[in-house]
Scaffold this active site. Sequence first.
Site, PDB file in Angstrom:
ATOM      1  N   MET A   1      43.848 -18.903  52.945  1.00  0.00           N
ATOM      2  CA  MET A   1      43.020 -18.671  54.129  1.00  0.00           C
ATOM      3  C   MET A   1      43.138 -17.230  54.636  1.00  0.00           C
ATOM      4  O   MET A   1      44.034 -16.484  54.230  1.00  0.00           O
ATOM      5  CB  MET A   1      43.430 -19.643  55.234  1.00  0.00           C
ATOM      6  CG  MET A   1      43.204 -21.102  54.876  1.00  0.00           C
ATOM      7  SD  MET A   1      43.726 -22.244  56.161  1.00  0.00           S
ATOM      8  CE  MET A   1      42.516 -21.891  57.453  1.00  0.00           C
ATOM      9  N   HIS A   2      42.229 -16.859  55.531  1.00  0.00           N
ATOM     10  CA  HIS A   2      42.295 -15.647  56.361  1.00  0.00           C
ATOM     11  C   HIS A   2      41.978 -14.336  55.648  1.00  0.00           C
ATOM     12  O   HIS A   2      41.815 -13.309  56.309  1.00  0.00           O
ATOM     13  CB  HIS A   2      43.676 -15.486  57.022  1.00  0.00           C
ATOM     14  CG  HIS A   2      44.227 -16.712  57.655  1.00  0.00           C
ATOM     15  ND1 HIS A   2      43.557 -17.403  58.637  1.00  0.00           N
ATOM     16  CD2 HIS A   2      45.391 -17.377  57.453  1.00  0.00           C
ATOM     17  CE1 HIS A   2      44.293 -18.441  59.016  1.00  0.00           C
ATOM     18  NE2 HIS A   2      45.392 -18.449  58.315  1.00  0.00           N
TER      19      HIS A   2
ATOM     20  N   ASP B   1      43.252 -23.947  51.959  1.00  0.00           N
ATOM     21  CA  ASP B   1      44.256 -24.579  51.100  1.00  0.00           C
ATOM     22  C   ASP B   1      44.990 -25.730  51.773  1.00  0.00           C
ATOM     23  O   ASP B   1      45.236 -26.774  51.149  1.00  0.00           O
ATOM     24  CB  ASP B   1      45.237 -23.548  50.551  1.00  0.00           C
ATOM     25  CG  ASP B   1      45.845 -22.643  51.618  1.00  0.00           C
ATOM     26  OD1 ASP B   1      45.598 -22.846  52.827  1.00  0.00           O
ATOM     27  OD2 ASP B   1      46.581 -21.714  51.240  1.00  0.00           O
TER      28      ASP B   1
END
Length: 479
Positions: free
Chosen positions: A76-77, A232
């Site tokens: 992520m991110h 995830d």
Amino acid sequence: MFLGIDIGTSGVKAILLDERGAVAAQASAPLTVSRPHDLWSEQTPDDWCAATDAAVLALPADMRARVQGIGLAGQMHGATLLGADDRPLRPAILWNDGRAHAECTELEAALPSARAISGNIAMPGFTAPKLAWVRRHEPDLFEQVRTVLLPKDYVRLWLSGDKASDLSDSAGTLWLDVAARDWSEDLLAATGLSRAHMPRLHEGTEATGTLRTATALRWGMAAVPIAAGAGDNAAGAVGVGVIADGDALLSLGTSGVIFAATRDFRPNPAGAVHAFCHCLPGLWHQMSVHLSAASCLDWAAAATGLGIPELLSAAEAAGAASGPELFLPYLSGERTPHNDPHIRAALLGLSNDTDPGRIAAAVLEGVAFAHADGLAALAAAGTRIERLAVIGGGSRSRHWGSIIAAALGVTLEYLDGGEVGPALGAARLARIAVTGASLTDACPRPATLAEVAPDPALAERLAPKLAQFRAAYGALKTI
């Protein structure tokens, strides 16, 4: 067959799910991380595509030919910045990059309602502060940005030509109105962007497009639908049946996460708890996030010259709480509960008697203590957890599980296939998108292989070290 692809930090994993819902085959390809400066963590986006290609092609060709749909999961991110030609303008800035700490403070000062809208405290690891950093430090490049995608969604663009994302992954950008499950114009404007820079939003169970013909031919499959998928952690939750209010898991991958599914939106930004959309319609989740978990084992293995299996054996031989050594696992800073990108790891209490086994034992304990801090933050947000399903590479060590169970005071459940992780959830989401299968049919909880309950005697021995661990953070922060 359904293909699940997980774009991780250390590698890409691809799995094939058969018609009975069992994992029929799996393969992986490695990735590397670049750290050109202190606090920086980057990857080349095209490396994700190359690793995806390699992992899929390593699966049996006869099984690939039967694939009906693809699901994507991913780290992520990560900020993947594309220009007008949809090519990356720079390396992607990853989830464990801490350079944008000043921009977090400025973003919240410029938009006092940021926490109320997003439900989360601004953290350097989130995507929005990274764009604020680029806007300040790389202004010419920022002006060229036309699209911002998360890592798995860049792979989606490569696979199908679609600019789309799911809500669980997008919630980690700090641009989403998480309660409304939509982009926030105010949060986007605070970083100089608009909805035009963002991909379309989908629930994780929806199809976003189809595989390009050229890639389908190379992979030996039809031009099948691609599901929106998940970040995830949400994908990992789907993989082990964490799909209802109160279900919870512990992920021991590169990072460590306690994930709790909720039927409503329960933010607690003051405790650095993540409150995001689940990848399933009508559900949200809370997370405590620790930037270093199994990565601490990699560090300890390199430091002691042992392989991971030997390191774990040495830790078990030494015994939990067997010595004064104390490890603070902040190799890349920490999120929950400290939101501190600057803190770094420490190994304390060394003596002439310290050996690799005692160091290994301290590392396992330190990661467990960090998760105890995370569980306390979730409890402060009103979430009570008594049982955790364990997933990720760290799930292979039952000894580590006994330490975690005792430190947290919860029972750990080891599930069949738990080490497969997010790729399994991605494949399950693909099955739902293609067949319309119900959640209960597509996402059953795997069989329990073993349970580890808290050992009261071990918990008593660990308690003084947990108190020292918490005191050590404050002391370490001062220097």
